[in-house]
Design a protein around this motif. Structure first.
Motif, PDB file in Angstrom:
ATOM      1  N   ASN A 166      40.783  63.963  51.918  1.00  0.00           N
ATOM      2  CA  ASN A 166      41.385  63.134  52.949  1.00  0.00           C
ATOM      3  C   ASN A 166      42.542  63.873  53.612  1.00  0.00           C
ATOM      4  O   ASN A 166      42.331  64.686  54.499  1.00  0.00           O
ATOM      5  N   ARG A 167      43.754  63.596  53.175  1.00  0.00           N
ATOM      6  CA  ARG A 167      44.901  64.292  53.737  1.00  0.00           C
ATOM      7  C   ARG A 167      45.052  65.684  53.122  1.00  0.00           C
ATOM      8  O   ARG A 167      44.661  65.917  51.985  1.00  0.00           O
ATOM      9  N   LYS A 168      45.633  66.568  53.888  1.00  0.00           N
ATOM     10  CA  LYS A 168      46.005  67.875  53.374  1.00  0.00           C
ATOM     11  C   LYS A 168      47.450  67.781  52.889  1.00  0.00           C
ATOM     12  O   LYS A 168      48.355  67.507  53.666  1.00  0.00           O
ATOM     13  N   VAL A 169      47.650  67.988  51.597  1.00  0.00           N
ATOM     14  CA  VAL A 169      48.974  67.870  51.000  1.00  0.00           C
ATOM     15  C   VAL A 169      49.680  69.208  51.080  1.00  0.00           C
ATOM     16  O   VAL A 169      49.135  70.239  50.666  1.00  0.00           O
ATOM     17  N   ILE A 170      50.893  69.204  51.609  1.00  0.00           N
ATOM     18  CA  ILE A 170      51.685  70.417  51.782  1.00  0.00           C
ATOM     19  C   ILE A 170      52.953  70.298  50.937  1.00  0.00           C
ATOM     20  O   ILE A 170      53.712  69.336  51.073  1.00  0.00           O
ATOM     21  N   GLU A 171      53.135  71.244  50.039  1.00  0.00           N
ATOM     22  CA  GLU A 171      54.344  71.292  49.225  1.00  0.00           C
ATOM     23  C   GLU A 171      55.467  71.938  50.035  1.00  0.00           C
ATOM     24  O   GLU A 171      55.258  72.966  50.691  1.00  0.00           O
ATOM     25  N   VAL A 172      56.635  71.327  50.009  1.00  0.00           N
ATOM     26  CA  VAL A 172      57.771  71.831  50.768  1.00  0.00           C
ATOM     27  C   VAL A 172      58.858  72.277  49.806  1.00  0.00           C
ATOM     28  O   VAL A 172      59.278  71.500  48.929  1.00  0.00           O
ATOM     29  N   VAL A 173      59.291  73.523  49.939  1.00  0.00           N
ATOM     30  CA  VAL A 173      60.437  74.038  49.198  1.00  0.00           C
ATOM     31  C   VAL A 173      61.538  74.294  50.220  1.00  0.00           C
ATOM     32  O   VAL A 173      61.438  75.219  51.036  1.00  0.00           O
ATOM     33  N   ASP A 174      62.549  73.447  50.193  1.00  0.00           N
ATOM     34  CA  ASP A 174      63.610  73.479  51.203  1.00  0.00           C
ATOM     35  C   ASP A 174      64.922  73.901  50.548  1.00  0.00           C
ATOM     36  O   ASP A 174      65.496  73.159  49.737  1.00  0.00           O
ATOM     37  N   GLU A 175      65.366  75.085  50.886  1.00  0.00           N
ATOM     38  CA  GLU A 175      66.624  75.581  50.345  1.00  0.00           C
ATOM     39  C   GLU A 175      67.831  74.858  50.954  1.00  0.00           C
ATOM     40  O   GLU A 175      68.950  74.951  50.435  1.00  0.00           O
ATOM     41  N   ASN A 176      67.623  74.133  52.047  1.00  0.00           N
ATOM     42  CA  ASN A 176      68.717  73.432  52.724  1.00  0.00           C
ATOM     43  C   ASN A 176      68.897  72.000  52.209  1.00  0.00           C
ATOM     44  O   ASN A 176      69.933  71.376  52.450  1.00  0.00           O
ATOM     45  N   ASN A 177      67.823  71.461  51.571  1.00  0.00           N
ATOM     46  CA  ASN A 177      67.820  70.067  51.121  1.00  0.00           C
ATOM     47  C   ASN A 177      68.101  69.083  52.263  1.00  0.00           C
ATOM     48  O   ASN A 177      68.784  68.067  52.082  1.00  0.00           O
ATOM     49  N   SER A 178      67.593  69.375  53.442  1.00  0.00           N
ATOM     50  CA  SER A 178      67.856  68.509  54.596  1.00  0.00           C
ATOM     51  C   SER A 178      66.641  68.329  55.500  1.00  0.00           C
ATOM     52  O   SER A 178      66.674  67.489  56.396  1.00  0.00           O
ATOM     53  N   PHE A 179      65.575  69.106  55.279  1.00  0.00           N
ATOM     54  CA  PHE A 179      64.392  69.001  56.134  1.00  0.00           C
ATOM     55  C   PHE A 179      63.368  68.089  55.469  1.00  0.00           C
ATOM     56  O   PHE A 179      62.506  68.533  54.699  1.00  0.00           O
ATOM     57  N   PHE A 180      63.455  66.800  55.741  1.00  0.00           N
ATOM     58  CA  PHE A 180      62.496  65.843  55.206  1.00  0.00           C
ATOM     59  C   PHE A 180      61.512  65.479  56.324  1.00  0.00           C
ATOM     60  O   PHE A 180      61.848  64.732  57.236  1.00  0.00           O
ATOM     61  N   LEU A 181      60.314  66.039  56.235  1.00  0.00           N
ATOM     62  CA  LEU A 181      59.309  65.881  57.289  1.00  0.00           C
ATOM     63  C   LEU A 181      58.484  64.632  57.027  1.00  0.00           C
ATOM     64  O   LEU A 181      58.127  64.324  55.882  1.00  0.00           O
ATOM     65  N   GLU A 182      58.150  63.911  58.090  1.00  0.00           N
ATOM     66  CA  GLU A 182      57.386  62.667  57.980  1.00  0.00           C
ATOM     67  C   GLU A 182      55.893  62.963  57.923  1.00  0.00           C
ATOM     68  O   GLU A 182      55.374  63.767  58.704  1.00  0.00           O
ATOM     69  N   SER A 183      55.193  62.302  56.996  1.00  0.00           N
ATOM     70  CA  SER A 183      53.747  62.480  56.853  1.00  0.00           C
ATOM     71  C   SER A 183      53.017  61.740  57.968  1.00  0.00           C
ATOM     72  O   SER A 183      53.552  60.814  58.585  1.00  0.00           O
ATOM     73  N   ASP A 184      51.779  62.156  58.223  1.00  0.00           N
ATOM     74  CA  ASP A 184      50.950  61.466  59.208  1.00  0.00           C
ATOM     75  C   ASP A 184      49.556  61.283  58.625  1.00  0.00           C
ATOM     76  O   ASP A 184      49.357  61.411  57.419  1.00  0.00           O
ATOM     77  N   GLU A 185      48.563  60.969  59.487  1.00  0.00           N
ATOM     78  CA  GLU A 185      47.218  60.679  59.008  1.00  0.00           C
ATOM     79  C   GLU A 185      46.513  61.917  58.457  1.00  0.00           C
ATOM     80  O   GLU A 185      45.586  61.797  57.656  1.00  0.00           O
ATOM     81  N   LEU A 186      46.917  63.095  58.908  1.00  0.00           N
ATOM     82  CA  LEU A 186      46.236  64.319  58.512  1.00  0.00           C
ATOM     83  C   LEU A 186      46.958  65.082  57.416  1.00  0.00           C
ATOM     84  O   LEU A 186      46.324  65.690  56.559  1.00  0.00           O
ATOM     85  N   TYR A 187      48.290  65.056  57.446  1.00  0.00           N
ATOM     86  CA  TYR A 187      49.063  65.856  56.497  1.00  0.00           C
ATOM     87  C   TYR A 187      50.118  64.987  55.813  1.00  0.00           C
ATOM     88  O   TYR A 187      50.712  64.113  56.441  1.00  0.00           O
ATOM     89  N   SER A 188      50.326  65.242  54.527  1.00  0.00           N
ATOM     90  CA  SER A 188      51.413  64.599  53.803  1.00  0.00           C
ATOM     91  C   SER A 188      52.236  65.685  53.120  1.00  0.00           C
ATOM     92  O   SER A 188      51.696  66.726  52.719  1.00  0.00           O
ATOM     93  N   PHE A 189      53.528  65.436  52.981  1.00  0.00           N
ATOM     94  CA  PHE A 189      54.444  66.440  52.461  1.00  0.00           C
ATOM     95  C   PHE A 189      54.951  66.007  51.087  1.00  0.00           C
ATOM     96  O   PHE A 189      55.285  64.836  50.859  1.00  0.00           O
ATOM     97  N   SER A 190      55.011  66.965  50.170  1.00  0.00           N
ATOM     98  CA  SER A 190      55.471  66.717  48.811  1.00  0.00           C
ATOM     99  C   SER A 190      56.749  67.521  48.570  1.00  0.00           C
ATOM    100  O   SER A 190      56.814  68.713  48.888  1.00  0.00           O
TER     101      SER A 190
END
Length: 399
Positions: free
Chosen positions: A15-39
């Protein structure tokens, strides 16, 4: 800068493509949509790579400690080449976040700035020499020109090839030798072209009839009226625009009323028939000159070049600026006018240009038919010999 690095053994979720996010800034929280979700698992880079290699994640987005004035170093890891649309979406998401950070650092509230954004719609009114006015819309005109041009382009290729295939089959089976005993070769060629052209035209008319009938039956079943019938009834009572409260619907009705459907339909039929007859003669001549479809490929190139020029010109020049010099000449030259003129006609074409284009198209059809007839007359009785351009030139010079 946005970098992509691929890993081996790609797997994706159903279904969705899950993308792992490693953020060194601890401030980039991306919103998921119908195609991609962020972990956001607070993992290190190596652990995130392992998740991707094990198939638990489609990809891994690494965002280093960024300088918002020069945000370089963002990397996306995945097992396979990611879609361009996905990389573009990620870039836009990060760009919006960074722009918001920079606005806040400057003391500007992004919400206040967003509240000042305003959309402006410009209505186009076409003035006639007689002093009349009509509402126009480039999007509607573009769509009509696009559909009409593509239909003619496709029709010429599909049914032109049918003409060529039919002539090759009759020639290879020697049926054509019997037919020319009672018919002149020119009459036989024209019969083939006109017959297949009539089949194509009938097919289009059947499609239009079926769509109209099916639409009427379906809408009648639900107790609805066709939009054309509603508009006709309302316009006859002069209530078409006065009873419409929705501004968007009113704009659509004004645009539809501004279109000259009679001119567009009549012009389409003229170029539909004229374009096919022009190129149908070439396809018939090619079929008569060869013994098999594979031999015909060498002669197809010069025939298809003008059609490809018209096809590309429709998108690059005609639909972008229908009144430019290039658009004018593409719609006047007979070999490109069937496609190009249909791209212009919905925008409005002076009757002088339309008459000149149709006259040249008729002259072009007569000329190509005369040339094709000379090749056809000789070629249908030639078997087993390789025909090239030099041989065709000899046939053309013969009386």
């Amino acid at each position: 800068m946005f970098l992509w690095i691929g890993l081996s053994d790609a797997t994706t979720s159903e279904n969705r493509k899950v993308i792992e996010v490693v953020d060194e800034n601890n401030s980039f929280f991306l919103e998921s949509d119908e195609l991609y979700s962020f972990s956001y698992g607070e993992l290190g880079q190596e652990n995130a790579k392992l998740l991707v290699q094990e198939g638990a994640r489609f990809g891994f987005l690494y965002i280093p400690d960024l300088d918002v004035t020069n945000p370089d170093g963002v990397i996306f890891y995945s097992e396979e080449t990611p879609p361009i649309s996905m990389i573009t979406s990620l870039q836009l998401l990060l760009q919006r976040k960074i722009e918001a950070f920079r606005l806040e650092a400057s003391g500007i509230d992004p919400m206040i700035l967003s509240s000042y954004k305003t959309n402006v719609d410009i209505q186009t009114i076409i003035l006639s020499e007689a002093g009349g006015e009509r509402v126009s819309n480039s999007v509607v005109n573009y769509a009509i020109g696009f559909l009409a041009g593509i239909l003619i382009y496709t029709f010429i290729f599909v049914y032109g090839n049918q003409v060529m295939q039919g002539v090759i089959e009759e020639k290879s089976s020697r049926i054509i030798e019997i037919l020319v005993s009672s018919l002149k070769p020119f009459q036989l060629m024209m019969g083939k072209i006109i017959g297949i052209g009539a089949v194509g035209l009938t097919q289009f008319l059947i499609w239009i009839l079926l769509i109209t009938v099916v639409s009427s039956v379906v809408m009648g079943y639900f107790g609805m009226k066709m939009p054309q019938q509603q508009m006709l009834e309302m316009s006859s009572q002069q209530e078409l625009f006065s009873t419409v409260d929705n501004p968007e619907l009113l704009e659509v009705l004004q645009m539809v009323q501004g279109l000259d459907f009679a001119q567009v339909t009549l012009t389409f039929l003229v170029y539909f028939v004229g374009g096919f007859l022009l190129y149908g003669a070439f396809f018939a001549a090619i079929g008569a000159a060869v013994d098999s479809p594979s031999d015909a490929q060498q002669f197809m190139f010069p025939v298809t070049i003008p059609l490809l020029v018209a096809y590309m010109g429709l998108f690059i020049f005609v639909l972008d600026d229908p009144n430019s010099n290039v658009s004018f000449w593409l719609s006047i030259i007979p070999f490109t006018s069937p496609v190009a003129m249909m791209g212009r006609v919905s925008f409005g074409v002076p009757w002088q240009e339309l008459a000149l284009s149709i006259a040249l198209l008729v002259a072009g059809f007569l000329s190509t038919t005369w040339l094709a007839g000379k090749i056809y007359r000789i070629g249908i009785l030639v078997h087993g010999s390789k025909v090239n351009y030099k041989v065709l030139w000899k046939w053309l010079k013969q009386n």
